[in-house]
Design an enzyme around this catalytic site. Sequence first.
Site, PDB file in Angstrom:
ATOM      1  N   GLN A 122      -8.157 -44.051  16.143  1.00  0.00           N
ATOM      2  CA  GLN A 122      -7.301 -44.021  17.333  1.00  0.00           C
ATOM      3  C   GLN A 122      -8.180 -43.900  18.581  1.00  0.00           C
ATOM      4  OE1 GLN A 122      -5.467 -40.280  18.045  1.00  0.00           O
ATOM      5  NE2 GLN A 122      -3.541 -41.143  18.785  1.00  0.00           N
TER       6      GLN A 122
ATOM      7  N   SER B 274      -8.467 -40.943  23.533  1.00  0.00           N
ATOM      8  CA  SER B 274      -9.117 -39.964  24.422  1.00  0.00           C
ATOM      9  C   SER B 274     -10.391 -40.523  25.035  1.00  0.00           C
ATOM     10  CB  SER B 274      -9.484 -38.696  23.647  1.00  0.00           C
ATOM     11  OG  SER B 274      -8.343 -38.139  23.071  1.00  0.00           O
TER      12      SER B 274
ATOM     13  N   SER C 238     -11.844 -39.888  15.736  1.00  0.00           N
ATOM     14  CA  SER C 238     -12.013 -39.522  14.318  1.00  0.00           C
ATOM     15  C   SER C 238     -12.133 -40.782  13.464  1.00  0.00           C
ATOM     16  CB  SER C 238     -10.810 -38.710  13.837  1.00  0.00           C
ATOM     17  OG  SER C 238     -10.637 -37.576  14.637  1.00  0.00           O
TER      18      SER C 238
ATOM     19  N   GLU D  60       1.163 -36.017  12.768  1.00  0.00           N
ATOM     20  CA  GLU D  60       0.234 -35.133  12.058  1.00  0.00           C
ATOM     21  C   GLU D  60       0.874 -33.765  11.811  1.00  0.00           C
ATOM     22  OE1 GLU D  60      -0.160 -36.196  15.122  1.00  0.00           O
ATOM     23  OE2 GLU D  60      -0.398 -34.423  16.382  1.00  0.00           O
TER      24      GLU D  60
ATOM     25  N   GLU E 184      -2.212 -25.004  25.228  1.00  0.00           N
ATOM     26  CA  GLU E 184      -1.655 -24.863  26.583  1.00  0.00           C
ATOM     27  C   GLU E 184      -0.583 -25.929  26.826  1.00  0.00           C
ATOM     28  OE1 GLU E 184      -4.911 -24.818  25.870  1.00  0.00           O
ATOM     29  OE2 GLU E 184      -5.317 -22.708  26.283  1.00  0.00           O
TER      30      GLU E 184
HETATM   31  C1  LIG Z   1     -10.774 -32.495  15.550  1.00  0.00           C
HETATM   32  C2  LIG Z   1     -10.334 -33.411  16.650  1.00  0.00           C
HETATM   33  C3  LIG Z   1     -10.057 -34.740  16.363  1.00  0.00           C
HETATM   34  C4  LIG Z   1      -9.661 -35.612  17.379  1.00  0.00           C
HETATM   35  N1  LIG Z   1      -9.429 -36.927  17.055  1.00  0.00           N
HETATM   36  C5  LIG Z   1      -9.103 -37.810  18.041  1.00  0.00           C
HETATM   37  C6  LIG Z   1      -8.950 -39.201  17.746  1.00  0.00           C
HETATM   38  O1  LIG Z   1      -9.102 -39.653  16.608  1.00  0.00           O
HETATM   39  N2  LIG Z   1      -8.657 -40.047  18.754  1.00  0.00           N
HETATM   40  C7  LIG Z   1      -8.462 -39.613  20.039  1.00  0.00           C
HETATM   41  O2  LIG Z   1      -8.154 -40.435  20.898  1.00  0.00           O
HETATM   42  N3  LIG Z   1      -8.629 -38.285  20.361  1.00  0.00           N
HETATM   43  C8  LIG Z   1      -8.937 -37.387  19.397  1.00  0.00           C
HETATM   44  N4  LIG Z   1      -9.119 -36.045  19.694  1.00  0.00           N
HETATM   45  C9  LIG Z   1      -9.055 -35.638  21.093  1.00  0.00           C
HETATM   46  C10 LIG Z   1      -7.859 -34.777  21.448  1.00  0.00           C
HETATM   47  O3  LIG Z   1      -6.688 -35.547  21.487  1.00  0.00           O
HETATM   48  C11 LIG Z   1      -8.182 -34.145  22.815  1.00  0.00           C
HETATM   49  O4  LIG Z   1      -9.291 -33.293  22.619  1.00  0.00           O
HETATM   50  C12 LIG Z   1      -7.026 -33.372  23.366  1.00  0.00           C
HETATM   51  O5  LIG Z   1      -5.985 -34.234  23.753  1.00  0.00           O
HETATM   52  C13 LIG Z   1      -7.464 -32.525  24.596  1.00  0.00           C
HETATM   53  O6  LIG Z   1      -8.096 -33.320  25.526  1.00  0.00           O
HETATM   54  P1  LIG Z   1      -9.535 -32.917  26.127  1.00  0.00           P
HETATM   55  O7  LIG Z   1     -10.434 -32.557  25.002  1.00  0.00           O
HETATM   56  O8  LIG Z   1      -9.951 -34.016  27.043  1.00  0.00           O
HETATM   57  O9  LIG Z   1      -9.275 -31.595  26.969  1.00  0.00           O
HETATM   58  P2  LIG Z   1      -8.611 -31.506  28.415  1.00  0.00           P
HETATM   59  O10 LIG Z   1      -7.334 -32.262  28.439  1.00  0.00           O
HETATM   60  O11 LIG Z   1      -9.632 -31.816  29.439  1.00  0.00           O
HETATM   61  O12 LIG Z   1      -8.268 -29.965  28.471  1.00  0.00           O
HETATM   62  C14 LIG Z   1      -9.243 -28.952  28.760  1.00  0.00           C
HETATM   63  C15 LIG Z   1      -8.525 -27.617  28.814  1.00  0.00           C
HETATM   64  O13 LIG Z   1      -7.552 -27.617  29.877  1.00  0.00           O
HETATM   65  C16 LIG Z   1      -6.264 -27.311  29.386  1.00  0.00           C
HETATM   66  N5  LIG Z   1      -5.250 -28.114  30.081  1.00  0.00           N
HETATM   67  C17 LIG Z   1      -5.282 -29.463  30.307  1.00  0.00           C
HETATM   68  N6  LIG Z   1      -4.169 -29.844  30.969  1.00  0.00           N
HETATM   69  C18 LIG Z   1      -3.408 -28.723  31.137  1.00  0.00           C
HETATM   70  C19 LIG Z   1      -2.134 -28.471  31.752  1.00  0.00           C
HETATM   71  N7  LIG Z   1      -1.410 -29.444  32.280  1.00  0.00           N
HETATM   72  N8  LIG Z   1      -1.672 -27.192  31.752  1.00  0.00           N
HETATM   73  C20 LIG Z   1      -2.392 -26.171  31.198  1.00  0.00           C
HETATM   74  N9  LIG Z   1      -3.620 -26.362  30.616  1.00  0.00           N
HETATM   75  C21 LIG Z   1      -4.116 -27.608  30.585  1.00  0.00           C
HETATM   76  C22 LIG Z   1      -6.301 -27.709  27.904  1.00  0.00           C
HETATM   77  O14 LIG Z   1      -5.347 -26.987  27.162  1.00  0.00           O
HETATM   78  C23 LIG Z   1      -7.730 -27.330  27.527  1.00  0.00           C
HETATM   79  O15 LIG Z   1      -7.817 -25.946  27.245  1.00  0.00           O
HETATM   80  C24 LIG Z   1      -9.517 -35.142  18.710  1.00  0.00           C
HETATM   81  C25 LIG Z   1      -9.794 -33.798  18.996  1.00  0.00           C
HETATM   82  C26 LIG Z   1     -10.208 -32.940  17.992  1.00  0.00           C
HETATM   83  C27 LIG Z   1     -10.508 -31.516  18.341  1.00  0.00           C
END
Ligand SMILES: Cc1cc2nc3c(=O)[nH]c(=O)nc-3n(C[C@H](O)[C@H](O)[C@H](O)COP(=O)(O)OP(=O)(O)OC[C@H]3O[C@@H](n4cnc5c(N)ncnc54)[C@H](O)[C@@H]3O)c2cc1C
Length: 376
Positions: free
Chosen positions: A123, A126, A158, A239, A357
Amino acid sequence: MANADDFRREVRDWLATAPRPSGLHDYGPTPTPADITAGRAWQALLAEARYACLHWPRERGGREASVAEQAAFAEECALADVPRQFHLVGPDLAGPVLMAYGSDEQCDTLLEPIRTGEHLWCQLFSEPGAGSDLASVRTRAVATDDGWVIDGQKVWTSGAADAQYGLLLARTGGPGHAGLSAFVVPMGTAGITVRPLQQMNGESKFNEVFLDGVRLAPDALIGAEGEGWAVATATLGRERLSLGSNAVGMLKALDEIVTAARAHGRLDDHLRGEVVDAWLGVWLLRSTWERAVAEGTPPGGPAFSVLKMISTSTYQAIGDLGMEALGLDALASEHDEPLVDRMLVAHAQTILGGTTEIQRNILGERILGLPREPKP
Ligand SMILES: Cc1cc2nc3c(=O)[nH]c(=O)nc-3n(C[C@H](O)[C@H](O)[C@H](O)COP(=O)(O)OP(=O)(O)OC[C@H]3O[C@@H](n4cnc5c(N)ncnc54)[C@H](O)[C@@H]3O)c2cc1C
């Protein structure tokens, strides 16, 4: 299909006698590179017995299974220590999206290899600047005379290192939701570079993916141009079907914690009390989940968001309890110690599939009716 209890018994009988590919274990939603061969062979067996892609329509090889039947299947697989499917993205995300938005030709060529395990999907959503706020995706798809050219970067993808196809979200128009479109990307296309990221438990399940001048055919577009947001949101939540079956692993972990605490001379009244609290938490989760499933709650709905939040905090609390059981020995252990591995993996749970969050925002706005969060 028969009711969920009859189906559960049928699955349990089948699992008791089904052949096990060598090295197969319940590796979760994404295989590591070492799990690919066994996971693919397992998917082929599931497909042959018509236990693959249970929720798909019958004409595509599925059983049109209810949420309760899918949940029962996931739990029986967890009890038998096998994955419920080869990987998550193809059967649960890409397949349903193709059936809802894709062309007949896309469905005819792409669905069956997902069902049989021939193709692994990833997918590509991100990005370094777009996670929770997925609508700010910057990877660009530009239409040309003979298709599309894609430029950008994805992260946390992933399974990308082993995938044959990717489900890509890219910008074809202006800012915001309406400027997004979805594409099928053959991962072997020139211009794609996949760089594995090492997690803190030593595994490399996810990757960075760089797309530099990647040329796609016109029919790589899924649905209409600008329909990417509908495609992306259609895939969210599936999921969470495994939230209840996660309880199986948590209860096994609590047994391991008691055994380890005893072996390390640390099973005192304090730890006993904490184990009991965690055990009650798991059963509370399991019962609430069972009720949500019985009521036919859709996995993408707000009630499952709350369950996801409770499940991940319980998972992390059990991870920490494992460290209490090992005491200082935990510091000297590597990730080959299952309780250390579990604690390390637990940290990702509050991020993947929508962070805690974000689930709290959903709980506040859609269940408690609180005012919407102000838009920056
Ligand atoms: C094990 C694992 C597998 C994954 N696999 C995939 C995959 O296959 N394909 C894919 O596309 N993505 C994948 N992801 C990514 C995942 O979808 C993102 O990590 C997730 O959506 C959070 O985005 P970010 O890491 O950019 O954090 P951010 O969105 O930048 O968030 C950073 C922090 O800010 C907080 N935050 C953000 N917005 C808000 C809000 N509006 N209000 C309050 N708090 C907020 C969040 O809760 C977090 O604590 C995976 C992640 C993990 C951990």
